[in-house]
Design a protein around this motif. Structure first.
Motif, short mmCIF file in Angstrom:
data_model
loop_
_atom_site.label_atom_id
_atom_site.label_comp_id
_atom_site.label_asym_id
_atom_site.label_seq_id
_atom_site.Cartn_x
_atom_site.Cartn_y
_atom_site.Cartn_z
N LEU A 92 -12.45 23.63 71.47
CA LEU A 92 -12.01 23.28 70.11
C LEU A 92 -10.95 24.26 69.63
O LEU A 92 -9.96 23.86 69.01
CB LEU A 92 -13.19 23.28 69.14
N ASP A 93 -11.16 25.53 69.90
CA ASP A 93 -10.24 26.56 69.41
C ASP A 93 -8.85 26.47 70.02
O ASP A 93 -7.87 26.82 69.36
CB ASP A 93 -10.79 27.96 69.73
N THR A 94 -8.76 26.03 71.27
CA THR A 94 -7.48 26.17 71.97
C THR A 94 -6.93 24.91 72.63
O THR A 94 -5.76 24.92 73.03
CB THR A 94 -7.60 27.25 73.07
N THR A 95 -7.71 23.83 72.78
CA THR A 95 -7.19 22.70 73.54
C THR A 95 -7.20 21.36 72.82
O THR A 95 -6.67 20.38 73.33
CB THR A 95 -7.96 22.52 74.87
N VAL A 96 -7.85 21.28 71.66
CA VAL A 96 -7.93 20.00 70.93
C VAL A 96 -6.85 19.96 69.86
O VAL A 96 -6.77 20.85 69.03
CB VAL A 96 -9.33 19.81 70.30
N TRP A 97 -6.06 18.91 69.89
CA TRP A 97 -5.00 18.72 68.87
C TRP A 97 -5.18 17.35 68.25
O TRP A 97 -5.10 16.34 68.93
CB TRP A 97 -3.63 18.78 69.53
N MET A 98 -5.42 17.30 66.94
CA MET A 98 -5.48 16.02 66.23
C MET A 98 -4.10 15.78 65.61
O MET A 98 -3.67 16.52 64.74
CB MET A 98 -6.55 16.03 65.15
N TYR A 99 -3.42 14.75 66.11
CA TYR A 99 -2.09 14.45 65.61
C TYR A 99 -2.12 13.74 64.27
O TYR A 99 -1.25 13.93 63.44
CB TYR A 99 -1.31 13.62 66.63
N ASN A 100 -3.11 12.88 64.09
CA ASN A 100 -3.28 12.16 62.83
C ASN A 100 -4.74 11.73 62.76
O ASN A 100 -5.56 12.22 63.53
CB ASN A 100 -2.31 10.97 62.74
N ASP A 101 -5.07 10.82 61.88
CA ASP A 101 -6.47 10.42 61.70
C ASP A 101 -7.07 9.68 62.90
O ASP A 101 -8.29 9.57 63.01
CB ASP A 101 -6.61 9.54 60.46
N THR A 102 -6.23 9.17 63.79
CA THR A 102 -6.76 8.36 64.89
C THR A 102 -6.40 8.87 66.28
O THR A 102 -6.95 8.39 67.26
CB THR A 102 -6.26 6.91 64.78
N ASP A 103 -5.49 9.83 66.39
CA ASP A 103 -5.04 10.28 67.70
C ASP A 103 -5.39 11.74 67.95
O ASP A 103 -5.00 12.62 67.18
CB ASP A 103 -3.53 10.11 67.84
N THR A 104 -6.12 11.97 69.04
CA THR A 104 -6.50 13.32 69.45
C THR A 104 -6.01 13.54 70.86
O THR A 104 -6.10 12.66 71.71
CB THR A 104 -8.04 13.47 69.42
N PHE A 105 -5.51 14.73 71.12
CA PHE A 105 -5.05 15.12 72.45
C PHE A 105 -5.85 16.33 72.89
O PHE A 105 -5.98 17.29 72.13
CB PHE A 105 -3.56 15.44 72.41
N VAL A 106 -6.41 16.27 74.09
CA VAL A 106 -7.16 17.40 74.64
C VAL A 106 -6.43 17.87 75.89
O VAL A 106 -6.27 17.12 76.85
CB VAL A 106 -8.61 17.00 75.00
N ILE A 107 -5.98 19.12 75.86
CA ILE A 107 -5.30 19.68 77.02
C ILE A 107 -6.35 19.92 78.10
O ILE A 107 -7.34 20.60 77.87
CB ILE A 107 -4.61 21.01 76.65
N THR A 108 -6.12 19.35 79.28
CA THR A 108 -7.12 19.46 80.34
C THR A 108 -6.69 20.36 81.49
O THR A 108 -7.43 20.54 82.43
CB THR A 108 -7.46 18.07 80.91
N GLY A 109 -5.52 20.91 81.44
CA GLY A 109 -5.07 21.78 82.52
C GLY A 109 -3.64 21.48 82.89
O GLY A 109 -2.84 21.06 82.07
N ASP A 110 -3.32 21.68 84.14
CA ASP A 110 -1.94 21.55 84.58
C ASP A 110 -1.60 20.16 85.13
O ASP A 110 -0.51 19.94 85.61
CB ASP A 110 -1.60 22.61 85.61
#
Length: 110
Positions: free
Chosen positions: A61-79
């Motif tokens: 949560l601290d470093t890889t989850v990005w909520m762009y708006n109310d419906t879109d979330t991006f989770v960085i999973t690596g390279d």
């Protein structure tokens, strides 16, 4: 034997610092997850182990989850360029038990 004793002494006196990003630098925050950390961390017999857990458990949560708006979330999973749904799902799975307690967390996983 001396090396083993020296290592044991070093480990016994270790003091792991709080290594979480400052609240303003976190990519996502969950009041429910933070409350769970506050409740469980003092229960660890080994304070360093408790601090290590408190640093690691919310790391996604601290470093890889990005909520762009109310419906879109991006989770960085690596390279991997094609950030796999399977990997993203498994990264947020530990927080699913807290979805009903936190609207932001609920919105993040929908």
């Amino acid at each position: 034997l001396v090396l083993v004793l020296a290592l044991a002494l070093a480990l016994a006196s270790a003091q792991i610092p709080d290594a979480r990003p400052l609240p303003g630098n976190r990519t996502f925050t969950s009041a429910a997850v933070d409350a769970q950390i506050e409740a469980l961390q003092p229960q660890f017999i080994d304070a360093d182990l408790g601090q290590l857990w408190a640093n690691c458990w919310p790391s996604t949560l601290d470093t890889t989850v990005w909520m762009y708006n109310d419906t879109d979330t991006f989770v960085i999973t690596g390279d991997i360029q094609a950030m796999w749904l399977r990997d993203s799902t498994n990264q947020v799975l530990p927080y699913m038990a807290y979805v009903e307690q936190d609207e932001g967390l609920s919105a993040m996983v929908q």
